[in-house]
Design a protein around this motif. Sequence first.
Motif, PDB file in Angstrom:
ATOM      1  N   ASP B 206       0.829  -1.217   0.000  1.00  0.00           N
ATOM      2  CA  ASP B 206       0.000   0.000   0.000  1.00  0.00           C
ATOM      3  C   ASP B 206       0.860   1.262   0.000  1.00  0.00           C
ATOM      4  O   ASP B 206       0.504   2.262  -0.618  1.00  0.00           O
ATOM      5  CB  ASP B 206      -0.991   0.000   1.171  1.00  0.00           C
ATOM      6  CG  ASP B 206      -0.290  -0.100   2.506  1.00  0.00           C
ATOM      7  OD1 ASP B 206       0.576  -0.986   2.661  1.00  0.00           O
ATOM      8  OD2 ASP B 206      -0.595   0.691   3.411  1.00  0.00           O
ATOM      9  N   GLN B 207       2.022   1.200   0.656  1.00  0.00           N
ATOM     10  CA  GLN B 207       2.918   2.360   0.589  1.00  0.00           C
ATOM     11  C   GLN B 207       3.435   2.564  -0.832  1.00  0.00           C
ATOM     12  O   GLN B 207       3.562   3.690  -1.307  1.00  0.00           O
ATOM     13  CB  GLN B 207       4.100   2.179   1.548  1.00  0.00           C
ATOM     14  CG  GLN B 207       3.721   2.354   3.014  1.00  0.00           C
ATOM     15  CD  GLN B 207       4.898   2.094   3.941  1.00  0.00           C
ATOM     16  OE1 GLN B 207       5.608   1.091   3.802  1.00  0.00           O
ATOM     17  NE2 GLN B 207       5.120   2.970   4.897  1.00  0.00           N
ATOM     18  N   ASP B 210       0.807   4.134  -3.011  1.00  0.00           N
ATOM     19  CA  ASP B 210       0.210   5.333  -2.447  1.00  0.00           C
ATOM     20  C   ASP B 210       0.697   6.616  -3.108  1.00  0.00           C
ATOM     21  O   ASP B 210       0.231   7.701  -2.802  1.00  0.00           O
ATOM     22  CB  ASP B 210       0.495   5.368  -0.938  1.00  0.00           C
ATOM     23  CG  ASP B 210      -0.377   6.380  -0.223  1.00  0.00           C
ATOM     24  OD1 ASP B 210      -1.530   6.543  -0.652  1.00  0.00           O
ATOM     25  OD2 ASP B 210       0.102   7.015   0.723  1.00  0.00           O
TER      26      ASP B 210
END
Lengths: 319, 319
Positions: B206-207, B210
């Motif tokens: 997710d990082q 993102d």
Amino acid sequence: MQRYAIIGSGALGGLYGARLAAAGHEVHFLFRSDYQHVRQHGLKVDSVWGDLHLHDVNAYQCADDMPPCDVTIVALKTTQNHHLPKLLAGPTAGGGAVLVLQNGLDVEADSAQVVGVQRTLGGCCFLCSNKVGPGHIKHIDYGRIVFGEYSPQAGVSDRAARIASELNAAGVEAIATDDLLLTRWRKLMWNITFNGLSVVCDASTDQLMDGRWGEQLSLSLVREVHAAAAACGVSIAEDAIGTTIEHTRKMVPYDSSMRLDFLNGRPMEVEAIFGNPLRAAQAAGFDAPRIEMLYRQLKVLDQLRRGSQAASASSSAAT
Amino acid sequence: MQRYAIIGSGALGGLYGARLAAAGHEVHFLFRSDYQHVRQHGLKVDSVWGDLHLHDVNAYQCADDMPPCDVTIVALKTTQNHHLPKLLAGPTAGGGAVLVLQNGLDVEADSAQVVGVQRTLGGCCFLCSNKVGPGHIKHIDYGRIVFGEYSPQAGVSDRAARIASELNAAGVEAIATDDLLLTRWRKLMWNITFNGLSVVCDASTDQLMDGRWGEQLSLSLVREVHAAAAACGVSIAEDAIGTTIEHTRKMVPYDSSMRLDFLNGRPMEVEAIFGNPLRAAQAAGFDAPRIEMLYRQLKVLDQLRRGSQAASASSSAAT
């Protein structure tokens, strides 16, 4: 003897400024966090060229207080370039030249926007130097400056020759060149490769060069930067590829400036060292997949690190 | 009902083995460090498919003690494949099949060398599952298995169809395919990209997804793996590129198995997931500069990490 201003008196600016001051030049140093310390204790340089301790330093905390100088050396990180309009106003008020000693490609543009292309020079420092404490620099290897006019086709100007001769007299190996672009790309062969890989692989230069994989990885990047330069019309001798690798293998174990920035939570000079050359290569029709990938990896690392860690004000380094 | 052996009862083998056992199959599990714990406390699986707690587990510490089975599932890390001759001898003594559920390309080769190509199947698991403690697995998302005969042109064999049907009856989505190579390359689009970048960029999925840079970086790798597959004669639908990115964006925040291996000081599956596909692509005349660079970066990280940090026996994960 010309009067010098040093904008950014860290591992690089502090070293060269101190040499010029010790040689008798009037040198005005801009400091940030080290200002009070230097006012009280002076500027200390431990150097392979001989140690110096300047007790009486023309130190400034605010660039507006600096007098007009003949030569203003920009030795800030490029990530601070948005401050240049304010920082250059005082020391360049008398019409002097600006010498940009920052890493990357086309990093002179920000200074040239303030004082004009005709007053701008740029150069590369081949230097291993670290700031080890407030007002305390440790210069561990190398130190040559190659610099020239930012304006192409200007040749080796009289003022460049004069600055070179004053630096030489101060014990600094300085060479005025008529091809700044070649000098910058030549240095990028090292900077892109070893600044980038040392951060992404979390390794010092000797750790990178210590195994087969690190060497192959480094070589593929050195080669791609060489080819990118060629695509941009900058022809670097083929043997510079091997020389860059060999030279790094023989270096003192060294943390690149970018790795130190990263480890200390400071912004990295990703745009100057990776973004500008990448865009130049791609504009010339050269893909540069490895440089592009390293650029994007560093952008991700830079943003995640800045999101999760406050900037630290501790050590700093140059090359 | 066929009898199953599970070689490597971690986040992946433990989950599927427990489902089969709960459905009434005789399942024999090989454990390493968790053996004593499982003998005393059983095998606990917290799962989006429903929680299981097997109290009476056929647990083994030594593969020689395992009885001959119809199907032996290899769910070890590929970094342990040098143990396969010893581990497969017992459970395959009766002539049963081997189903290799390991990540990477051509990872069936090591098992096939022990039991022969004709007795070997391979498959990919699309699974988010972690080992959270001894004998304790947490299955957080997905879980589909796509598998087929290792031997090309074998079509969907009867035994593959039978294994699929038994897995389905145990509540596992399992699909027998006649094109294992396509399945493997399709999964590599995710594994190469997100296993590799999560380690090199020190980021969870997710990082990575993102920000603009992580997304561009991921996309460029997904694209290159897609092109490498095509060069190897494996034609994957073009829209799989976008699907891979979109699917990852919607995933539960997840640490890839390779990142967990790296963070816990365990060897990473660099050869299976990167080295084999890279060599296949390059043998087919496709350069794959981004995969090559990621491969070499991981080799450097793997070697430096293994040099500086002892292996830890804590958590593990699969996908």
